[in-house]
Design a protein around this motif. Sequence first.
Motif, PDB file in Angstrom:
ATOM      1  N   GLN A 133       0.822  -1.210   0.000  1.00  0.00           N
ATOM      2  CA  GLN A 133       0.000   0.000   0.000  1.00  0.00           C
ATOM      3  C   GLN A 133       0.858   1.263   0.000  1.00  0.00           C
ATOM      4  OE1 GLN A 133      -2.272  -1.038   3.528  1.00  0.00           O
ATOM      5  NE2 GLN A 133      -4.136  -1.317   2.297  1.00  0.00           N
ATOM      6  N   TYR A 134       1.950   1.212   0.774  1.00  0.00           N
ATOM      7  CA  TYR A 134       2.844   2.363   0.851  1.00  0.00           C
ATOM      8  C   TYR A 134       3.432   2.679  -0.523  1.00  0.00           C
ATOM      9  CZ  TYR A 134       6.898   5.205   2.078  1.00  0.00           C
ATOM     10  OH  TYR A 134       7.844   6.208   2.145  1.00  0.00           O
ATOM     11  N   HIS A 135       3.898   1.641  -1.221  1.00  0.00           N
ATOM     12  CA  HIS A 135       4.481   1.856  -2.540  1.00  0.00           C
ATOM     13  C   HIS A 135       3.417   2.243  -3.566  1.00  0.00           C
ATOM     14  CE1 HIS A 135       8.073  -0.024  -0.837  1.00  0.00           C
ATOM     15  NE2 HIS A 135       8.724   0.457  -1.879  1.00  0.00           N
ATOM     16  N   TYR A 136       2.220   1.708  -3.419  1.00  0.00           N
ATOM     17  CA  TYR A 136       1.150   2.105  -4.330  1.00  0.00           C
ATOM     18  C   TYR A 136       0.886   3.608  -4.212  1.00  0.00           C
ATOM     19  CZ  TYR A 136      -3.444   3.039  -6.210  1.00  0.00           C
ATOM     20  OH  TYR A 136      -4.476   3.608  -6.905  1.00  0.00           O
ATOM     21  N   CYS A 137       0.899   4.115  -2.999  1.00  0.00           N
ATOM     22  CA  CYS A 137       0.674   5.554  -2.800  1.00  0.00           C
ATOM     23  C   CYS A 137       1.757   6.379  -3.502  1.00  0.00           C
ATOM     24  CB  CYS A 137       0.645   5.888  -1.305  1.00  0.00           C
ATOM     25  SG  CYS A 137      -0.830   5.279  -0.457  1.00  0.00           S
ATOM     26  N   MET A 138       2.982   5.855  -3.517  1.00  0.00           N
ATOM     27  CA  MET A 138       4.063   6.568  -4.203  1.00  0.00           C
ATOM     28  C   MET A 138       3.897   6.489  -5.723  1.00  0.00           C
ATOM     29  SD  MET A 138       7.567   5.920  -2.080  1.00  0.00           S
ATOM     30  CE  MET A 138       7.652   4.162  -2.435  1.00  0.00           C
ATOM     31  N   TYR A 139       3.329   5.383  -6.216  1.00  0.00           N
ATOM     32  CA  TYR A 139       3.226   5.166  -7.657  1.00  0.00           C
ATOM     33  C   TYR A 139       1.920   5.695  -8.252  1.00  0.00           C
ATOM     34  CZ  TYR A 139       6.913   1.670  -6.731  1.00  0.00           C
ATOM     35  OH  TYR A 139       8.051   1.036  -6.351  1.00  0.00           O
ATOM     36  N   TYR A 140       0.969   6.015  -7.398  1.00  0.00           N
ATOM     37  CA  TYR A 140      -0.382   6.372  -7.849  1.00  0.00           C
ATOM     38  C   TYR A 140      -0.381   7.518  -8.859  1.00  0.00           C
ATOM     39  CZ  TYR A 140      -4.773   8.951  -7.769  1.00  0.00           C
ATOM     40  OH  TYR A 140      -5.901   9.656  -8.141  1.00  0.00           O
ATOM     41  N   LYS A 141       0.358   8.573  -8.586  1.00  0.00           N
ATOM     42  CA  LYS A 141       0.334   9.756  -9.447  1.00  0.00           C
ATOM     43  C   LYS A 141       0.781   9.411 -10.864  1.00  0.00           C
ATOM     44  CE  LYS A 141       1.986  14.514  -9.866  1.00  0.00           C
ATOM     45  NZ  LYS A 141       2.845  15.585  -9.275  1.00  0.00           N
ATOM     46  N   ASP A 142       1.857   8.638 -10.974  1.00  0.00           N
ATOM     47  CA  ASP A 142       2.369   8.285 -12.298  1.00  0.00           C
ATOM     48  C   ASP A 142       1.373   7.406 -13.061  1.00  0.00           C
ATOM     49  OD1 ASP A 142       4.869   9.601 -12.217  1.00  0.00           O
ATOM     50  OD2 ASP A 142       5.668   8.038 -10.932  1.00  0.00           O
ATOM     51  N   ALA A 143       0.763   6.441 -12.360  1.00  0.00           N
ATOM     52  CA  ALA A 143      -0.205   5.555 -13.010  1.00  0.00           C
ATOM     53  C   ALA A 143      -1.431   6.343 -13.465  1.00  0.00           C
ATOM     54  CB  ALA A 143      -0.616   4.439 -12.064  1.00  0.00           C
ATOM     55  N   SER A 144      -1.890   7.248 -12.612  1.00  0.00           N
ATOM     56  CA  SER A 144      -3.073   8.041 -12.928  1.00  0.00           C
ATOM     57  C   SER A 144      -2.812   8.978 -14.103  1.00  0.00           C
ATOM     58  CB  SER A 144      -3.505   8.846 -11.689  1.00  0.00           C
ATOM     59  OG  SER A 144      -4.703   9.535 -11.934  1.00  0.00           O
ATOM     60  N   GLN A 145      -1.636   9.588 -14.127  1.00  0.00           N
ATOM     61  CA  GLN A 145      -1.297  10.486 -15.238  1.00  0.00           C
ATOM     62  C   GLN A 145      -1.196   9.719 -16.557  1.00  0.00           C
ATOM     63  OE1 GLN A 145       2.294  12.437 -13.872  1.00  0.00           O
ATOM     64  NE2 GLN A 145       1.161  14.216 -13.115  1.00  0.00           N
ATOM     65  N   ALA A 146      -0.635   8.507 -16.502  1.00  0.00           N
ATOM     66  CA  ALA A 146      -0.521   7.694 -17.711  1.00  0.00           C
ATOM     67  C   ALA A 146      -1.901   7.335 -18.237  1.00  0.00           C
ATOM     68  CB  ALA A 146       0.277   6.422 -17.408  1.00  0.00           C
ATOM     69  N   LEU A 147      -2.803   6.996 -17.324  1.00  0.00           N
ATOM     70  CA  LEU A 147      -4.162   6.640 -17.718  1.00  0.00           C
ATOM     71  C   LEU A 147      -4.867   7.830 -18.364  1.00  0.00           C
ATOM     72  CD1 LEU A 147      -6.496   4.438 -15.523  1.00  0.00           C
ATOM     73  CD2 LEU A 147      -7.388   6.137 -17.099  1.00  0.00           C
ATOM     74  N   LYS A 148      -4.683   9.010 -17.794  1.00  0.00           N
ATOM     75  CA  LYS A 148      -5.325  10.209 -18.340  1.00  0.00           C
ATOM     76  C   LYS A 148      -4.760  10.568 -19.712  1.00  0.00           C
ATOM     77  CE  LYS A 148      -6.609  12.043 -13.828  1.00  0.00           C
ATOM     78  NZ  LYS A 148      -6.229  12.924 -12.693  1.00  0.00           N
ATOM     79  N   PHE A 149      -3.452  10.379 -19.882  1.00  0.00           N
ATOM     80  CA  PHE A 149      -2.850  10.633 -21.192  1.00  0.00           C
ATOM     81  C   PHE A 149      -3.414   9.659 -22.233  1.00  0.00           C
ATOM     82  CE2 PHE A 149       0.338   9.755 -24.449  1.00  0.00           C
ATOM     83  CZ  PHE A 149       0.653  11.031 -24.885  1.00  0.00           C
TER      84      PHE A 149
END
Length: 343
Positions: free
Chosen positions: A164-180
């Motif tokens: 969960q801790y690492h997911y929180c760190m990776y969330y922004k990058d994954a979300s931005q990729a999805l939006k792109f």
Amino acid sequence: MEQPLEALRPVLQPYGVEPYFVESFGKISKVFSNKGTLAVKKLSPQNGVDFVRNIQTLFQRGYNRIVPIYPTLDGRYAVWNEGSLFYVMPWLINQDREDRFEKHQKLFRELARLHTLSSQDVKIDKEERESHYELLTTRWEKEQQFLDEYIDTCERVTYMSPFQYHYCMYYKDASQALKFSRKMLDEWYEETKDLEKVRTVITHGKVSSEHFLYDDRGMGYFHNFEQSKVASPFHDLLPFLSRTLKTYPKYYEECVEWLTTYFHHFAVRNEERQLFMSYLAYPSSVIAVVEKYFHTPKHKRNERKSLKKLQRHYWLLKNTEYVVMRLDEMERQKKEAEEASSS
């Protein structure tokens, strides 16, 4: 158990080949015979019809950088024996004369030629395109919603798990990729919703440097067309990139150059580029890992394995992000140069 030599006699007889000695390498056999050293490959019946048709089409259109498929004496390109199909090729020495980068440059140049010579526009139902777009956007919206809701869940936990801790760190990058990806998909749909045709090519099906062999003159040839089909050219590019970029984080400039070589020799239309970028950028593997972790009961989770998998797919995401951003930047510069020259 029947020896390889005896088992292959019925296969080679229609070719007028007398085998002397056979070495087996899984589905492929190296045969020393009265007609030289040959390669005999087993082919599943399910892929046989498409394989033969696609190979014949490529030959007819002038594409000859395929390891030659020898016909039987009566003109067949494959022989049926013991519930399987077999085909025969020359055995190439395959001595590399270039480094990895140069070999891939040649591979992508040849792949572009293969796609160019086999390309054709086919009619597509507008309702079918609209249905595909709506299905994809609905799924991606649900996945974005899942990512957003799960980050909230994790942040409300007093003591997060390592995953969960690492997911929180990776969330922004994954979300931005999805939006792109969604942005590119929307642009593709706007550009194509009134088009009545789409371009298809004969795809190799499993593009890899292992399936690009050299003869004794240093000429490169594709082989292993068993999974070839008529589809979008990006059915060849995307799986190759996914495999290649699944490694430690690095700026994969060589991948950008390979794609640039491909696009130089295969003129990609704007709507094709948009859809390619959408699929390439989409963080599907990260989402799949997080969803699996979320839906697995706590007592059945393997925290270490789950975290390791999440980290590997995050590296894939970041490596892909670099390639996507470089391609996007190059496209933007190209458009600016065209606008400047026309003004």
